[in-house]
Structure formats: C-alpha cells, structure tokens
Design an enzyme around this catalytic site. Structure first.
Site, PDB file in Angstrom:
ATOM      1  N   ARG A  46       0.867  -1.178   0.000  1.00  0.00           N
ATOM      2  CA  ARG A  46       0.000   0.000   0.000  1.00  0.00           C
ATOM      3  C   ARG A  46       0.905   1.229   0.000  1.00  0.00           C
ATOM      4  O   ARG A  46       2.003   1.204   0.574  1.00  0.00           O
ATOM      5  CB  ARG A  46      -0.895   0.014   1.235  1.00  0.00           C
ATOM      6  N   LYS A  72      -2.441  -2.523   7.805  1.00  0.00           N
ATOM      7  CA  LYS A  72      -3.682  -2.116   8.453  1.00  0.00           C
ATOM      8  C   LYS A  72      -3.888  -2.882   9.753  1.00  0.00           C
ATOM      9  O   LYS A  72      -3.539  -4.056   9.861  1.00  0.00           O
ATOM     10  CB  LYS A  72      -4.879  -2.366   7.522  1.00  0.00           C
ATOM     11  N   HIS A 106      -1.837   3.071  -6.455  1.00  0.00           N
ATOM     12  CA  HIS A 106      -2.771   1.966  -6.261  1.00  0.00           C
ATOM     13  C   HIS A 106      -2.887   1.123  -7.530  1.00  0.00           C
ATOM     14  O   HIS A 106      -3.049  -0.106  -7.456  1.00  0.00           O
ATOM     15  CB  HIS A 106      -4.151   2.507  -5.860  1.00  0.00           C
ATOM     16  N   ARG A 154      -0.071  -1.221  -7.541  1.00  0.00           N
ATOM     17  CA  ARG A 154      -0.346  -2.331  -6.613  1.00  0.00           C
ATOM     18  C   ARG A 154      -1.234  -3.369  -7.295  1.00  0.00           C
ATOM     19  O   ARG A 154      -1.005  -4.574  -7.176  1.00  0.00           O
ATOM     20  CB  ARG A 154      -1.006  -1.768  -5.356  1.00  0.00           C
ATOM     21  N   HIS A 169      -4.223  -8.564   2.619  1.00  0.00           N
ATOM     22  CA  HIS A 169      -5.684  -8.612   2.737  1.00  0.00           C
ATOM     23  C   HIS A 169      -6.055  -9.582   3.858  1.00  0.00           C
ATOM     24  O   HIS A 169      -5.621 -10.734   3.843  1.00  0.00           O
ATOM     25  CB  HIS A 169      -6.327  -9.094   1.428  1.00  0.00           C
ATOM     26  N   TYR A 180      -9.508 -10.009  -8.325  1.00  0.00           N
ATOM     27  CA  TYR A 180      -8.564 -10.385  -9.378  1.00  0.00           C
ATOM     28  C   TYR A 180      -8.910 -11.722 -10.029  1.00  0.00           C
ATOM     29  O   TYR A 180      -8.127 -12.224 -10.842  1.00  0.00           O
ATOM     30  CB  TYR A 180      -7.144 -10.469  -8.802  1.00  0.00           C
TER      31      TYR A 180
END
Length: 338
Positions: free
Chosen positions: A182, A206, A281, A284, A307, A316
C-alpha cells in the site's frame, strides 16, 4: 448494565454525564460524538491515521447536512439518514463512495447504541446501494516496463538534487511494483528496510498487523543506488542518518502519499502514458494481476497484499479465469490452439 467506555473524553465529562445512567445525546456536540467514536476504533480496532481521517471527513459531511435541517447526530432518525444518502447520490457521488459513507454511519450509530448514548440505531435498517463488481485498473507489463525504464534513464540524465529525487522516485517505483505495498506502507518504510542482505522486509499494515514481503533483485538494486545518491548529497552538518527510507521535512518525517502520487503521474506523462491511468494503487493492482497471470496462487497474493479476507483479493479472479481459458485453448487436445 454496561457503562460507557472510560476515555480521555468521557473521563473529562461533568459527573452527571459520566454516571451509569443512559447519556443524553444533547450532552455532546456532533464533533464530540465523532471523536468518541474515533477514539474507540483507534483503541479497539487499531485504525490507522488515514482511516481515522477518512471517517472524520465522512462524519463531518453528515453533520453539516443534518445541521442545515436543524438536526444532529444525536437526534437524527432513519428518514434523515435516508435523505442524506439520497443527497450524496444527487451530488454525483459514486456508488462505492455512498457505500463507504453508509458503512461509516452504521459503525457510528452502532457504537452510540452500545455506549447507551442513544437508545436506538437509526442506521440499522438502511439499505445500501447496489454495487457492480468493478474491475481494478491495471497497467500492462509493457507499460510498467516503460515506466521503470524512464525512471532509470532520468537518474543518469540528472545532476545534483534532481539526481537524488530521480533515484528516490526510481526506488519507490521499483519497490512498489516488486512488493505490491500500500502506498502508506511504502512511503513509511524505515531506513533499515534497505539493508544490503535484506531478502525480506517487515511491513506494518492495516490494524498494525505485520507481514513479511520478499524483495527482488531490481528493488534491492534501486535501493542501493538511491542510498548511494543520499550519501553523496548528505551534508556533514545534517547530523545522524534519518529514521525513514524516504525522509521529508513534513510532520510525519517521511514523504507523503500525495507527493509520490504527483511525481508518479509526472513520470507517466514523460514515459508517454496517460497520467489519468497511473497511480500508486494502480501499480499495486498491476503487481497482483501480473503475479496471477503468471500462475501465482490467489492465497499467496492475498498474503503479499496484506488482505485479511480472501474476498478482497477475489477482485482479481478475472485474471485467473482468463489464464485458465488460455490454458484450455492452448493445451487441450481439442482447443483452438491445436
């Protein structure tokens, strides 16, 4: 009977508001309720500064809408919240943006109910907008190669401070495409991430979760070249080495996401690509898509991207489906390629 959490803000309230009896919404301003909520998600969910800023902006917009109708977060009912969502649509907000605002509302009012600041949850029965499954923008491998080649050439063509900035941009780009970080994780990498013997870097993502991400040869070479340029440009009066790999004079001490995004779009224009289609992004996404196209497992990509839920990585799956179709077409005895 559940008491309100004791935070710096609740502890500072007058005695009547801090007791176990249900708190009156009127005792708080909208800003006060918002900050109580943000304190909670920061302490209990490990929300990042960027997440907190996004929630704060979204809820400030709600407060502004309600105040024009002489309402507040403490007094708003379901009809008022429905009107707010309709207003977002009228203002041309994308479906994804409306859904994000609705998620913020639900979290806020669920918190207010659990803390007994409100006796009801007016957002509980709100229906979200129907969202189509949009595919991420992805650069082709050739496009990424053009970006990387342009970034490398600009180092050799520059001098002085411009050379250092070119080396930094090249390093950012190589590391981003090699790791799929990120952008907030990328710009805040510590200087220790560029150790010569580093094959993996530890990334804090995160929710303050750590993960290991491998570095390829191109990324390590870009880091080494960037560190060389930093050493050449360093003034002995500058003091000790910086803490961050991409230091800046800003408040955080490292390069901002916005600065990198601007530099990347400028580089895209110089490389002959549309700046509108290029962002950190998007790179990424390119990292993930190109891995999957070349046979990587979806679970591995999920881990590399950080994730927490596989459903996030499943945007994806179109790449996997296309690859499977091409395998059948090219390798099956009755396929088109035979």
């Amino acid at each position: 009977m559940r008491r309100p959490r004791t935070t710096s803000r609740t502890a500072a309230l007058p005695e009547p508001e801090a007791q176990a009896a249900p708190l009156r919404p009127a005792s708080y301003s909208d800003a006060g309720l918002t900050e109580l909520f943000l304190d909670m998600i920061a302490a209990e969910q490990g929300a990042s500064a960027n997440t907190l800023d996004a929630y704060r902006r979204d809820l400030a917009d709600l407060s502004h809408f309600l105040s024009r109708r002489r309402l507040s977060i403490g007094s708003a009912d379901t009809a008022a919240l429905r009107n707010y969502l309709a207003d977002l649509d009228n203002r041309g907000f994308a479906t994804s943006s409306v859904a994000r605002r609705l998620s913020a509302l639900r979290h806020l009012f669920r918190f207010l109910l659990s803390e007994r600041i409100r006796a009801d949850d007016p957002a509980a029965i709100l229906a979200g907008p129907k969202r189509g499954r949009s595919l991420p923008k992805v650069l082709s491998i050739a496009d990424v190669d053009r970006l990387l080649a342009c970034a490398r050439q600009e180092i050799d063509a520059a001098e002085g401070g411009a050379r250092l900035r070119a080396a930094r941009l090249n390093c950012l780009l190589e590391v981003l495409y090699a790791t799929g970080l990120r952008v907030s994780e990328l710009v805040s990498l510590p200087l220790s991430a560029a150790r010569r013997d580093a094959r993996m870097i530890v990334v804090r993502g995160k929710g303050d979760k750590e993960r290991l991400v491998p570095l390829n040869a191109g990324a390590k070479q870009a880091m080494a070249r960037y560190l060389e340029e930093m050493a050449v440009a360093k003034d002995p009066k500058d003091g000790p080495a910086p803490k961050w790999l991409f230091p800046s004079f800003g408040e955080s001490g490292y390069l901002t996401r916005q600065h990198f995004a601007r530099d990347l779009k400028d580089l895209a224009a110089r490389a002959g690509l549309s700046p509108r289609l290029v962002s950190p992004h998007v790179l990424r996404h390119a990292f993930a898509s190109h891995l999957l196209h070349n046979g990587a497992d979806l679970r591995i990509v999920q881990t590399l991207l950080g994730h927490s839920d596989i459903s996030t990585t499943q945007i994806y799956t179109h790449v996997v489906e296309e690859r499977l179709k091409s395998l059948v077409r090219d390798l099956h005895p009755l396929g088109e390629g035979r």
